[in-house]
Design a protein around this motif. Structure first.
Motif, PDB file in Angstrom:
ATOM      1  N   ASP A 103       0.835  -1.211   0.000  1.00 20.35           N
ATOM      2  CA  ASP A 103       0.000   0.000   0.000  1.00 20.35           C
ATOM      3  C   ASP A 103       0.865   1.254   0.000  1.00 20.35           C
ATOM      4  OD1 ASP A 103      -2.297  -1.612   0.085  1.00 20.35           O
ATOM      5  OD2 ASP A 103      -2.254  -1.676   2.272  1.00 20.35           O
ATOM      6  N   ASP A 104       1.901   1.229  -0.842  1.00 20.86           N
ATOM      7  CA  ASP A 104       2.817   2.362  -1.007  1.00 20.86           C
ATOM      8  C   ASP A 104       3.653   2.651   0.237  1.00 20.86           C
ATOM      9  OD1 ASP A 104       1.974   2.857  -3.653  1.00 20.86           O
ATOM     10  OD2 ASP A 104       0.257   4.001  -2.931  1.00 20.86           O
ATOM     11  N   THR A 105       3.681   1.724   1.184  1.00 16.20           N
ATOM     12  CA  THR A 105       4.524   1.869   2.374  1.00 16.20           C
ATOM     13  C   THR A 105       5.706   0.906   2.267  1.00 16.20           C
ATOM     14  OG1 THR A 105       2.612   2.432   3.748  1.00 16.20           O
ATOM     15  CG2 THR A 105       4.611   1.729   4.888  1.00 16.20           C
ATOM     16  N   PRO A 106       6.940   1.396   2.317  1.00 20.61           N
ATOM     17  CA  PRO A 106       8.096   0.512   2.189  1.00 20.61           C
ATOM     18  C   PRO A 106       8.188  -0.488   3.334  1.00 20.61           C
ATOM     19  CG  PRO A 106       8.787   2.706   2.858  1.00 20.61           C
ATOM     20  CD  PRO A 106       7.339   2.808   2.511  1.00 20.61           C
ATOM     21  N   VAL A 107       8.637  -1.693   3.009  1.00 18.28           N
ATOM     22  CA  VAL A 107       8.748  -2.780   3.979  1.00 18.28           C
ATOM     23  C   VAL A 107      10.222  -3.055   4.265  1.00 18.28           C
ATOM     24  CG1 VAL A 107       8.205  -5.189   4.498  1.00 18.28           C
ATOM     25  CG2 VAL A 107       6.604  -3.807   3.138  1.00 18.28           C
ATOM     26  N   MET A 108      10.580  -3.030   5.539  1.00 19.40           N
ATOM     27  CA  MET A 108      11.951  -3.298   5.957  1.00 19.40           C
ATOM     28  C   MET A 108      12.027  -4.649   6.664  1.00 19.40           C
ATOM     29  SD  MET A 108      14.415  -1.093   8.543  1.00 19.40           S
ATOM     30  CE  MET A 108      14.212   0.402   7.552  1.00 19.40           C
ATOM     31  N   LEU A 124      11.153   1.035  19.210  1.00 17.45           N
ATOM     32  CA  LEU A 124      11.825   1.243  17.928  1.00 17.45           C
ATOM     33  C   LEU A 124      10.894   0.902  16.766  1.00 17.45           C
ATOM     34  CD1 LEU A 124      14.359   1.957  16.336  1.00 17.45           C
ATOM     35  CD2 LEU A 124      15.137  -0.411  16.633  1.00 17.45           C
ATOM     36  N   LEU A 125      10.145  -0.183  16.906  1.00 18.61           N
ATOM     37  CA  LEU A 125       9.189  -0.544  15.858  1.00 18.61           C
ATOM     38  C   LEU A 125       8.140   0.548  15.689  1.00 18.61           C
ATOM     39  CD1 LEU A 125       8.680  -4.336  16.669  1.00 18.61           C
ATOM     40  CD2 LEU A 125      10.036  -3.360  14.813  1.00 18.61           C
ATOM     41  N   ASN A 126       7.650   1.070  16.795  1.00 17.27           N
ATOM     42  CA  ASN A 126       6.664   2.155  16.721  1.00 17.27           C
ATOM     43  C   ASN A 126       7.253   3.392  16.047  1.00 17.27           C
ATOM     44  OD1 ASN A 126       4.451   0.841  17.875  1.00 17.27           O
ATOM     45  ND2 ASN A 126       5.121   1.318  19.956  1.00 17.27           N
ATOM     46  N   TRP A 127       8.522   3.701  16.327  1.00 18.63           N
ATOM     47  CA  TRP A 127       9.184   4.834  15.688  1.00 18.63           C
ATOM     48  C   TRP A 127       9.260   4.631  14.174  1.00 18.63           C
ATOM     49  CZ3 TRP A 127      13.719   5.351  12.821  1.00 18.63           C
ATOM     50  CH2 TRP A 127      14.156   6.676  12.605  1.00 18.63           C
ATOM     51  N   LEU A 128       9.593   3.412  13.754  1.00 12.61           N
ATOM     52  CA  LEU A 128       9.647   3.115  12.320  1.00 12.61           C
ATOM     53  C   LEU A 128       8.276   3.268  11.680  1.00 12.61           C
ATOM     54  CD1 LEU A 128      12.051   0.050  12.466  1.00 12.61           C
ATOM     55  CD2 LEU A 128      12.531   2.227  11.314  1.00 12.61           C
ATOM     56  N   HIS A 129       7.251   2.755  12.367  1.00 14.13           N
ATOM     57  CA  HIS A 129       5.897   2.864  11.815  1.00 14.13           C
ATOM     58  C   HIS A 129       5.495   4.331  11.668  1.00 14.13           C
ATOM     59  CE1 HIS A 129       5.161  -1.336  13.736  1.00 14.13           C
ATOM     60  NE2 HIS A 129       5.781  -1.427  12.589  1.00 14.13           N
ATOM     61  N   LYS A 130       5.840   5.160  12.646  1.00 15.33           N
ATOM     62  CA  LYS A 130       5.511   6.582  12.585  1.00 15.33           C
ATOM     63  C   LYS A 130       6.283   7.292  11.477  1.00 15.33           C
ATOM     64  CE  LYS A 130       4.223   7.037  17.453  1.00 15.33           C
ATOM     65  NZ  LYS A 130       4.594   7.612  18.780  1.00 15.33           N
ATOM     66  N   ASN A 131       7.396   6.693  11.058  1.00 12.35           N
ATOM     67  CA  ASN A 131       8.187   7.251   9.970  1.00 12.35           C
ATOM     68  C   ASN A 131       7.893   6.550   8.644  1.00 12.35           C
ATOM     69  OD1 ASN A 131      10.480   9.351  10.863  1.00 12.35           O
ATOM     70  ND2 ASN A 131      10.048   7.951  12.567  1.00 12.35           N
ATOM     71  N   ASN A 132       6.693   6.001   8.546  1.00 14.62           N
ATOM     72  CA  ASN A 132       6.181   5.429   7.296  1.00 14.62           C
ATOM     73  C   ASN A 132       6.997   4.228   6.821  1.00 14.62           C
ATOM     74  OD1 ASN A 132       4.171   5.479   5.214  1.00 14.62           O
ATOM     75  ND2 ASN A 132       5.703   6.299   3.794  1.00 14.62           N
ATOM     76  N   VAL A 133       7.390   3.374   7.753  1.00 16.05           N
ATOM     77  CA  VAL A 133       8.080   2.135   7.414  1.00 16.05           C
ATOM     78  C   VAL A 133       7.279   0.963   7.956  1.00 16.05           C
ATOM     79  CG1 VAL A 133      10.164   0.750   7.752  1.00 16.05           C
ATOM     80  CG2 VAL A 133      10.353   3.225   7.410  1.00 16.05           C
ATOM     81  N   LYS A 134       6.932   0.041   7.087  1.00 13.75           N
ATOM     82  CA  LYS A 134       6.292  -1.206   7.496  1.00 13.75           C
ATOM     83  C   LYS A 134       7.392  -2.183   7.891  1.00 13.75           C
ATOM     84  CE  LYS A 134       2.605  -4.040   7.563  1.00 13.75           C
ATOM     85  NZ  LYS A 134       1.412  -3.784   8.400  1.00 13.75           N
ATOM     86  N   THR A 135       7.278  -2.786   9.050  1.00 13.49           N
ATOM     87  CA  THR A 135       8.333  -3.675   9.533  1.00 13.49           C
ATOM     88  C   THR A 135       7.944  -5.141   9.390  1.00 13.49           C
ATOM     89  OG1 THR A 135       7.459  -3.474  11.781  1.00 13.49           O
ATOM     90  CG2 THR A 135       9.247  -2.005  11.163  1.00 13.49           C
ATOM     91  N   MET A 136       8.952  -5.954   9.075  1.00 11.95           N
ATOM     92  CA  MET A 136       8.778  -7.406   8.999  1.00 11.95           C
ATOM     93  C   MET A 136       9.960  -8.061   9.709  1.00 11.95           C
ATOM     94  SD  MET A 136       8.541  -9.965   5.716  1.00 11.95           S
ATOM     95  CE  MET A 136       6.971  -9.313   5.193  1.00 11.95           C
ATOM     96  N   ILE A 137       9.681  -8.852  10.719  1.00 15.24           N
ATOM     97  CA  ILE A 137      10.735  -9.506  11.493  1.00 15.24           C
ATOM     98  C   ILE A 137      10.981 -10.903  10.960  1.00 15.24           C
ATOM     99  CG2 ILE A 137      11.356 -10.407  13.773  1.00 15.24           C
ATOM    100  CD1 ILE A 137       9.978  -8.013  14.990  1.00 15.24           C
ATOM    101  N   ALA A 138      12.243 -11.187  10.673  1.00 16.91           N
ATOM    102  CA  ALA A 138      12.640 -12.484  10.124  1.00 16.91           C
ATOM    103  C   ALA A 138      12.813 -13.524  11.228  1.00 16.91           C
ATOM    104  CB  ALA A 138      13.952 -12.335   9.343  1.00 16.91           C
ATOM    105  N   HIS A 139      12.462 -14.741  10.901  1.00 18.66           N
ATOM    106  CA  HIS A 139      12.639 -15.947  11.720  1.00 18.66           C
ATOM    107  C   HIS A 139      12.475 -15.748  13.227  1.00 18.66           C
ATOM    108  CE1 HIS A 139      16.769 -14.380  12.039  1.00 18.66           C
ATOM    109  NE2 HIS A 139      16.900 -14.503  10.733  1.00 18.66           N
ATOM    110  N   PRO A 140      11.343 -15.225  13.699  1.00 16.86           N
ATOM    111  CA  PRO A 140      11.137 -15.093  15.149  1.00 16.86           C
ATOM    112  C   PRO A 140      11.137 -16.438  15.863  1.00 16.86           C
ATOM    113  CG  PRO A 140       9.060 -14.792  13.990  1.00 16.86           C
ATOM    114  CD  PRO A 140      10.143 -14.802  12.945  1.00 16.86           C
TER     115      PRO A 140
END
Length: 240
Positions: A103-108, A124-140
């Motif tokens: 949805d036009d939001t970059p995924v990190m 930190l995740l909330n800070w990224l979200h507020k800065n228009n970054v969608k987060t994806m955590i690898a291999h939890p």
């Protein structure tokens, strides 16, 4: 399958050691049914000091070699970024890669340490979200704190964080405890995509058939396809 997390780019981290091995892994990926892959070398300050600009020539050389070898693997380059406060200055400087967008939001793609969930990760995740970054955590499922208490993952879900599980975890590539944790996270709804996290021929090769069969047996072929193809395709549209 679309693989959004693999370390095929030669000589830039602890993945493929040279171009020959990278090509062999790409050929293996095709044989396993992988058609598209985002190459995700580590971005970890002080250990793997990769930069988007320095990876581009290595990527172009690898892409040319795949074409010469007639290996029809479609590739793009991004990175697996270690979760740390370094992101507070790396992101504004434009030095952090993204694996795609939703949805036009970059995924990190982010990586936790294997030992625990660092204090302040949720902030930190909330800070990224507020800065228009969608987060994806690898291999939890390979994080020891989550292995001992799978419900610990809940603190990371706030703000819409996605989770990428390693397909080999479901075929016991990392042992029974990791398999059990992966199954728990999948059945509890914490899996958004699955990927190989392939590193080398002798260390996590890009083999997926057994893992995908195990996922299909747990949740059915439709959800397996969503995790391994539909959602990755929606994120990595640049590959198509």
């Amino acid at each position: 399958m679309i693989d959004l997390h693999c370390h095929l780019l030669p000589g830039v981290d602890d993945g493929a050691r040279n171009l020959e091995e990278a090509v062999a892994m790409a050929r293996m990926a095709i044989e396993e049914g992988i058609t598209h892959a985002v190459l995700t070398p580590h971005f970890h300050q002080g250990i793997y000091d990769n930069q988007v600009s320095t990876l581009k020539p290595v990527f172009e050389t690898f892409k040319e070699q795949l074409a010469e070898s007639q290996i029809p693997l479609e590739i793009a380059v991004a990175g697996e970024v270690r979760i740390s406060t370094d992101l507070l200055h790396l992101l504004p400087a434009g030095n952090v890669p993204f694996i795609g967008s939703i949805d036009d939001t970059p995924v990190m793609l982010l990586e936790l340490p294997y030992s625990h969930i660092p204090p302040g990760t949720d902030n930190l995740l909330n800070w990224l979200h507020k800065n228009n970054v969608k987060t994806m955590i690898a291999h939890p499922e390979r994080n020891r704190e989550i292995i001992s208490n799978p419900s610990a993952i809940k603190q990371l879900k706030l703000g819409g964080t996605m989770f990428q599980l390693t397909v080999g975890s479901f075929s016991e590539m990392f042992g029974e405890k990791v398999r059990d944790t992966a199954e728990t996270l999948l059945l509890d709804g914490y899996a958004d995509i699955v990927a190989t996290d392939a590193h080398r021929i002798d260390k996590r090769p890009p083999t997926v058939k057994a893992g995908l069969d195990a996922i299909s047996a747990l949740v059915g072929p439709d959800i397996m396809k969503r995790l391994s193809f539909d959602t990755p395709k929606a994120i990595s549209q640049v590959l198509f």
